[in-house]
Design an enzyme around this catalytic site. Structure first.
Site, PDB file in Angstrom:
ATOM      1  N   ASN A  16       0.818  -1.226   0.000  1.00 52.77           N
ATOM      2  CA  ASN A  16       0.000   0.000   0.000  1.00 52.77           C
ATOM      3  C   ASN A  16       0.845   1.266   0.000  1.00 52.77           C
ATOM      4  O   ASN A  16       0.342   2.358  -0.233  1.00 52.77           O
ATOM      5  CB  ASN A  16      -0.964   0.009   1.200  1.00 52.77           C
ATOM      6  CG  ASN A  16      -0.260  -0.222   2.519  1.00 52.77           C
ATOM      7  OD1 ASN A  16       0.231  -1.331   2.746  1.00 52.77           O
ATOM      8  ND2 ASN A  16      -0.182   0.783   3.362  1.00 52.77           N
ATOM      9  N   LYS A  17       2.152   1.135   0.287  1.00 55.31           N
ATOM     10  CA  LYS A  17       3.021   2.325   0.304  1.00 55.31           C
ATOM     11  C   LYS A  17       4.480   1.899   0.113  1.00 55.31           C
ATOM     12  O   LYS A  17       4.773   0.712  -0.022  1.00 55.31           O
ATOM     13  CB  LYS A  17       2.862   3.073   1.624  1.00 55.31           C
ATOM     14  CG  LYS A  17       3.344   2.296   2.850  1.00 55.31           C
ATOM     15  CD  LYS A  17       3.209   3.138   4.112  1.00 55.31           C
ATOM     16  CE  LYS A  17       3.730   2.390   5.332  1.00 55.31           C
ATOM     17  NZ  LYS A  17       3.583   3.098   6.578  1.00 55.31           N
ATOM     18  N   GLY A  18       5.343   2.873   0.120  1.00 56.13           N
ATOM     19  CA  GLY A  18       6.785   2.618   0.132  1.00 56.13           C
ATOM     20  C   GLY A  18       7.274   1.837  -1.077  1.00 56.13           C
ATOM     21  O   GLY A  18       6.769   1.964  -2.194  1.00 56.13           O
ATOM     22  N   ASP A  65      -2.830  -9.793   5.464  1.00 59.57           N
ATOM     23  CA  ASP A  65      -2.006  -9.543   6.646  1.00 59.57           C
ATOM     24  C   ASP A  65      -1.109 -10.759   6.775  1.00 59.57           C
ATOM     25  O   ASP A  65      -1.586 -11.860   7.080  1.00 59.57           O
ATOM     26  CB  ASP A  65      -2.906  -9.387   7.887  1.00 59.57           C
ATOM     27  CG  ASP A  65      -2.085  -9.094   9.140  1.00 59.57           C
ATOM     28  OD1 ASP A  65      -0.860  -9.327   9.134  1.00 59.57           O
ATOM     29  OD2 ASP A  65      -2.683  -8.630  10.130  1.00 59.57           O
ATOM     30  N   VAL A  66       0.185 -10.578   6.541  1.00 59.18           N
ATOM     31  CA  VAL A  66       1.083 -11.742   6.500  1.00 59.18           C
ATOM     32  C   VAL A  66       1.208 -12.414   7.873  1.00 59.18           C
ATOM     33  O   VAL A  66       1.688 -13.536   7.976  1.00 59.18           O
ATOM     34  CB  VAL A  66       2.487 -11.374   5.944  1.00 59.18           C
ATOM     35  CG1 VAL A  66       2.391 -10.798   4.542  1.00 59.18           C
ATOM     36  CG2 VAL A  66       3.251 -10.441   6.885  1.00 59.18           C
ATOM     37  N   TYR A 253      15.228  -6.922  14.004  1.00 57.69           N
ATOM     38  CA  TYR A 253      15.179  -6.652  12.555  1.00 57.69           C
ATOM     39  C   TYR A 253      16.301  -7.420  11.856  1.00 57.69           C
ATOM     40  O   TYR A 253      16.086  -8.099  10.858  1.00 57.69           O
ATOM     41  CB  TYR A 253      15.302  -5.141  12.301  1.00 57.69           C
ATOM     42  CG  TYR A 253      15.161  -4.761  10.837  1.00 57.69           C
ATOM     43  CD1 TYR A 253      13.904  -4.736  10.237  1.00 57.69           C
ATOM     44  CD2 TYR A 253      16.272  -4.444  10.069  1.00 57.69           C
ATOM     45  CE1 TYR A 253      13.765  -4.390   8.893  1.00 57.69           C
ATOM     46  CE2 TYR A 253      16.137  -4.092   8.730  1.00 57.69           C
ATOM     47  CZ  TYR A 253      14.884  -4.058   8.139  1.00 57.69           C
ATOM     48  OH  TYR A 253      14.746  -3.729   6.817  1.00 57.69           O
ATOM     49  N   ILE A 288       9.736   3.292   6.980  1.00 60.97           N
ATOM     50  CA  ILE A 288      10.507   2.392   7.859  1.00 60.97           C
ATOM     51  C   ILE A 288      11.830   3.042   8.297  1.00 60.97           C
ATOM     52  O   ILE A 288      12.355   2.735   9.360  1.00 60.97           O
ATOM     53  CB  ILE A 288      10.734   1.016   7.174  1.00 60.97           C
ATOM     54  CG1 ILE A 288      10.771  -0.111   8.193  1.00 60.97           C
ATOM     55  CG2 ILE A 288      11.996   0.996   6.351  1.00 60.97           C
ATOM     56  CD1 ILE A 288      10.791  -1.519   7.601  1.00 60.97           C
TER      57      ILE A 288
HETATM   58  N1  NAP Z   1      13.605   1.593   3.234  1.00 66.81           N
HETATM   59  C1  NAP Z   1      14.796   1.024   3.349  1.00 66.81           C
HETATM   60  O1  NAP Z   1      15.834   1.699   3.423  1.00 66.81           O
HETATM   61  C2  NAP Z   1      14.900  -0.470   3.392  1.00 66.81           C
HETATM   62  C3  NAP Z   1      16.188  -1.021   3.437  1.00 66.81           C
HETATM   63  C4  NAP Z   1      16.326  -2.402   3.483  1.00 66.81           C
HETATM   64  C5  NAP Z   1      15.194  -3.206   3.433  1.00 66.81           C
HETATM   65  N2  NAP Z   1      13.958  -2.644   3.392  1.00 66.81           N
HETATM   66  C6  NAP Z   1      12.799  -3.543   3.371  1.00 66.81           C
HETATM   67  O2  NAP Z   1      11.924  -3.152   2.343  1.00 66.81           O
HETATM   68  C7  NAP Z   1      10.601  -3.602   2.645  1.00 66.81           C
HETATM   69  C8  NAP Z   1       9.613  -2.461   2.395  1.00 66.81           C
HETATM   70  O3  NAP Z   1       9.873  -1.434   3.321  1.00 66.81           O
HETATM   71  P1  NAP Z   1       9.635   0.114   3.022  1.00 66.81           P
HETATM   72  O4  NAP Z   1      10.956   0.756   3.080  1.00 66.81           O
HETATM   73  O5  NAP Z   1       8.792   0.288   1.826  1.00 66.81           O
HETATM   74  O6  NAP Z   1       8.840   0.525   4.352  1.00 66.81           O
HETATM   75  P2  NAP Z   1       7.328   1.030   4.577  1.00 66.81           P
HETATM   76  O7  NAP Z   1       7.047   2.197   3.719  1.00 66.81           O
HETATM   77  O8  NAP Z   1       7.202   1.153   6.052  1.00 66.81           O
HETATM   78  O9  NAP Z   1       6.439  -0.187   4.046  1.00 66.81           O
HETATM   79  C9  NAP Z   1       6.265  -1.383   4.765  1.00 66.81           C
HETATM   80  C10 NAP Z   1       5.033  -2.074   4.216  1.00 66.81           C
HETATM   81  O10 NAP Z   1       4.886  -3.343   4.888  1.00 66.81           O
HETATM   82  C11 NAP Z   1       3.513  -3.413   5.310  1.00 66.81           C
HETATM   83  N3  NAP Z   1       3.312  -4.350   6.412  1.00 66.81           N
HETATM   84  C12 NAP Z   1       3.773  -4.284   7.676  1.00 66.81           C
HETATM   85  N4  NAP Z   1       3.284  -5.302   8.398  1.00 66.81           N
HETATM   86  C13 NAP Z   1       2.493  -6.035   7.569  1.00 66.81           C
HETATM   87  C14 NAP Z   1       1.696  -7.192   7.725  1.00 66.81           C
HETATM   88  N5  NAP Z   1       1.588  -7.828   8.906  1.00 66.81           N
HETATM   89  N6  NAP Z   1       1.026  -7.676   6.646  1.00 66.81           N
HETATM   90  C15 NAP Z   1       1.093  -7.045   5.470  1.00 66.81           C
HETATM   91  N7  NAP Z   1       1.794  -5.915   5.261  1.00 66.81           N
HETATM   92  C16 NAP Z   1       2.496  -5.430   6.302  1.00 66.81           C
HETATM   93  C17 NAP Z   1       3.148  -1.988   5.672  1.00 66.81           C
HETATM   94  O11 NAP Z   1       1.733  -1.847   5.776  1.00 66.81           O
HETATM   95  P3  NAP Z   1       1.044  -0.738   6.746  1.00 66.81           P
HETATM   96  O12 NAP Z   1       0.972   0.531   5.949  1.00 66.81           O
HETATM   97  O13 NAP Z   1      -0.291  -1.346   7.012  1.00 66.81           O
HETATM   98  O14 NAP Z   1       1.898  -0.613   7.971  1.00 66.81           O
HETATM   99  C18 NAP Z   1       3.734  -1.268   4.468  1.00 66.81           C
HETATM  100  O15 NAP Z   1       2.905  -1.394   3.371  1.00 66.81           O
HETATM  101  C19 NAP Z   1      10.634  -4.081   4.096  1.00 66.81           C
HETATM  102  O16 NAP Z   1      10.696  -5.483   4.127  1.00 66.81           O
HETATM  103  C20 NAP Z   1      11.949  -3.495   4.621  1.00 66.81           C
HETATM  104  O17 NAP Z   1      12.495  -4.266   5.658  1.00 66.81           O
HETATM  105  C21 NAP Z   1      13.781  -1.293   3.360  1.00 66.81           C
END
Ligand code: NAP
Length: 328
Positions: A16-18, A65-66, A253, A288
């Protein structure tokens, strides 16, 4: 054949985002039919509506919801009925394990002087080794110091750590196990696990724990993973993380992503006809990272998308830092 099933079919979790939302957009742009999933119906439906309004077609929403087995089963049933197979699974949903005190963060944000107490320098050391190497010297000032402030304002509780493992690792496992039978019906099955460089084994100080994560030749490895994670939670509850050689900042994490990476390797061995890889998308400006990242979501999403669209015969069971293969 239905026009939709003639296209490749992808599922993206946490979209839904990010980075997840952008992965959906880029996959759809590449002619893939994408099932955008989100745990919250409203946020997910709004994301799809936004994509469609911006001219993206072939995106449908389904709640996922995972952390909820019933929700995972419902998604699998929906796909079976509507599409009959899956070609691409992107396990992107993830949470951080830190609880950020926004009042502390606001006060640090308002303070231009470097925080130089002992806690902060410990964070600095940890951060130096993991993330600063990603930042160019200019970015170290902006992204880097902002992220240090986020870390300084964060604390990891037992409950938060448990939730982090349940979503980042067990969530990935739940969804993958449910969708494997549908991926096996694909001619070009791909699984992309959105991991993190923080999950590299070198950031777990205890070498014996590193070895346990690394031993993917053991047929019981999956059971062992459960044992390792339980031991981690016990040590956390008993305040023994440092004593027993676990990481001490953002520890759940890191451990969750290390487990995800081991799972990638187990799956790649088990399903040699699939391409299954882990990827660190870079340090991306999203919720995040409290928007402290240096890459845009467009760039961060581009690497998982490349892996989702790998041609036949491409490598499997690897860990990519953006597009560079790195060690687990
Ligand atoms: N951003 C970085 O620098 C970075 C670096 C390394 C790895 N990552 C990885 O990239 C992935 C995406 O992160 P992002 O940066 O895009 O962060 P984000 O914007 O916070 O997005 C996280 C997403 O995961 C969803 N989520 C959380 N818990 C969930 C659940 N139980 N079931 C289904 N969806 C769930 C969130 O939904 P809600 O809106 O409902 O909370 C949101 O859509 C993550 O796995 C993160 O660990 C990110």
């Amino acid at each position: 054949m239905d026009i939709l099933t003639a296209k490749r079919i992808a599922v993206v979790t946490g979209a839904n985002k990010g980075i997840g939302l952008e992965i959906v957009r880029q996959l759809a742009f590449n002619g893939v039919m994408v099932i955008l999933t989100a745990r919250n119906e409203k946020r997910g439906a709004e994301a799809v509506e936004k994509l469609i309004k911006s001219g993206v077609s072939d995106v449908v929403f389904h709640q996922l919801d995972v952390a909820d087995p019933a929700s995972v089963a419902s998604l699998s049933e929906f796909i079976k009925t509507k599409f009959e197979r899956v070609d691409i699974l992107v396990n992107n949903a993830g949470v951080a394990s830190l609880e950020i005190d926004s009042e502390v963060l606001d006060s640090l944000d308002g303070d231009d002087t470097e925080v130089n107490n002992d806690d902060y320098s410990a964070i600095h050391q940890e951060f130096d080794s993991v993330v600063l190497k990603e930042l160019g010297s200019n970015d170290q000032q902006s992204g880097g110091s902002r992220f240090l402030k986020v870390l300084a304002a964060g604390k990891e509780t037992y409950e938060k750590a448990k939730e982090c493992l349940d979503i980042n690792f067990y969530g990935t496992k739940r969804v993958t196990e449910a969708l494997i039978p549908l991926l096996q019906l694909s001619n070009q099955p791909r699984i992309v696990n959105v991991s993190s460089i923080h999950g590299q084994l070198q950031y777990i100080p205890n070498e014996s724990i590193q070895k346990q994560f690394d031993d993917v030749n053991d047929p019981k490895e999956e059971i062992k993973l459960d044992e390792i994670l339980q031991k981690f939670l016990n040590d956390m509850q008993e305040n023994k993380l440092e004593e027993n050689g676990w990481p001490t900042f953002g520890s759940a994490y890191k451990v969750s992503k290390a487990a995800m990476n081991t799972y990638t390797r187990i799956l790649a061995k088990r399903y040699p006809s699939m391409c299954i890889n882990s990827v660190h998308p870079g340090y991306v400006k999203t919720d995040i990272t409290w928007n402290s990242g240096i890459l845009t979501v467009e760039e961060g999403a581009s690497y998982p998308v490349i892996l989702a669209l790998l041609p036949d015969g491409s490598p499997s069971g690897l860990f990519y830092d953006k597009m560079e293969v790195i060690s687990f």
